[in-house]
Write a protein that holds these residues in place. Sequence first.
Motif, short mmCIF file in Angstrom:
data_model
loop_
_atom_site.label_atom_id
_atom_site.label_comp_id
_atom_site.label_asym_id
_atom_site.label_seq_id
_atom_site.Cartn_x
_atom_site.Cartn_y
_atom_site.Cartn_z
N ALA A 98 82.78 -20.38 47.23
CA ALA A 98 84.00 -21.18 47.09
C ALA A 98 84.54 -21.63 48.45
O ALA A 98 85.28 -22.61 48.54
CB ALA A 98 85.07 -20.38 46.34
N TYR A 99 84.17 -20.94 49.51
CA TYR A 99 84.57 -21.31 50.87
C TYR A 99 83.33 -21.82 51.61
O TYR A 99 82.97 -21.33 52.67
CB TYR A 99 85.22 -20.12 51.57
N ARG A 100 82.69 -22.80 51.02
CA ARG A 100 81.42 -23.34 51.52
C ARG A 100 81.52 -23.74 52.99
O ARG A 100 80.65 -23.41 53.79
CB ARG A 100 81.02 -24.54 50.67
N THR A 101 82.56 -24.49 53.36
CA THR A 101 82.65 -24.96 54.74
C THR A 101 82.77 -23.79 55.72
O THR A 101 82.21 -23.84 56.81
CB THR A 101 83.83 -25.93 54.94
N GLY A 102 83.46 -22.74 55.33
CA GLY A 102 83.58 -21.58 56.21
C GLY A 102 82.24 -20.91 56.44
O GLY A 102 81.90 -20.56 57.57
N TYR A 103 81.46 -20.76 55.38
CA TYR A 103 80.17 -20.11 55.54
C TYR A 103 79.21 -20.98 56.34
O TYR A 103 78.48 -20.49 57.20
CB TYR A 103 79.57 -19.73 54.19
N LEU A 104 79.22 -22.29 56.08
CA LEU A 104 78.36 -23.19 56.86
C LEU A 104 78.78 -23.19 58.33
O LEU A 104 77.93 -23.21 59.23
CB LEU A 104 78.41 -24.60 56.29
N ALA A 105 80.08 -23.15 58.59
CA ALA A 105 80.56 -23.07 59.97
C ALA A 105 80.11 -21.77 60.61
O ALA A 105 79.73 -21.75 61.79
CB ALA A 105 82.09 -23.19 60.01
N LEU A 106 80.12 -20.68 59.85
CA LEU A 106 79.66 -19.40 60.38
C LEU A 106 78.18 -19.46 60.75
O LEU A 106 77.76 -18.92 61.77
CB LEU A 106 79.91 -18.28 59.37
N LEU A 107 77.39 -20.15 59.95
CA LEU A 107 75.97 -20.32 60.29
C LEU A 107 75.83 -21.10 61.60
O LEU A 107 75.00 -20.76 62.45
CB LEU A 107 75.23 -21.03 59.16
N GLU A 108 76.64 -22.13 61.77
CA GLU A 108 76.63 -22.89 63.02
C GLU A 108 77.03 -21.99 64.19
O GLU A 108 76.42 -22.05 65.27
CB GLU A 108 77.59 -24.08 62.94
N LEU A 109 78.04 -21.17 63.99
CA LEU A 109 78.47 -20.26 65.05
C LEU A 109 77.38 -19.25 65.40
O LEU A 109 77.19 -18.90 66.57
CB LEU A 109 79.76 -19.55 64.66
#
Length: 191
Positions: A98-109
Amino acid sequence: MRQNVERRAALVDAAIEVLAAEGARGLTFRAVDKQTAVPAGTASNYFTSRDDLLTQAGGRIYERLQPDAATIATSLSGPRDRDRVAQLMRELVDRISAYRTGYLALLELRLEATRRPELRAVLTARIRADVDANVAYHLDSGLPGDATTVVTLYLAMNWLIVEHLTLPDVFPEGEMHELVTRVVDRVVPQS
């Protein structure tokens, strides 16, 4: 540096959105200002450097991924068995999805952390603490399995979430809960 707490949080949340959409290379103060719809130069008044912004975004993602108090309070109602673990893992996958952008951002980080020792230190400490807290919670709660069970579930759920959020056609939405149940059945001992 400016101290308006609400504005700082909005800027960090915008940085997370930029990371998810544009990747680490797209994360600039200007992009964060634009995403937040604030005047140009605002983000640079709140963060000492791009590294500071990356580090704060990493911390904020974890704040937002944590279950709320009500979820924690009801997480262990009922029997402490394999079915309860499967339910908890399905809820975890749903919450993170449900917090897709947060998890994708975490992968980027995480990728950026391979090049930035300070960010790597922050993420390593945060993720290690999260794993340790999950192991302690699982063991203290009386759920079946040991520390290795928890770590194995952590690794399996993380990769399932990566597949789901980055290549959703590999395992269609309708199969996610069944996959989680199968993983739990194979990893968690019968109580």
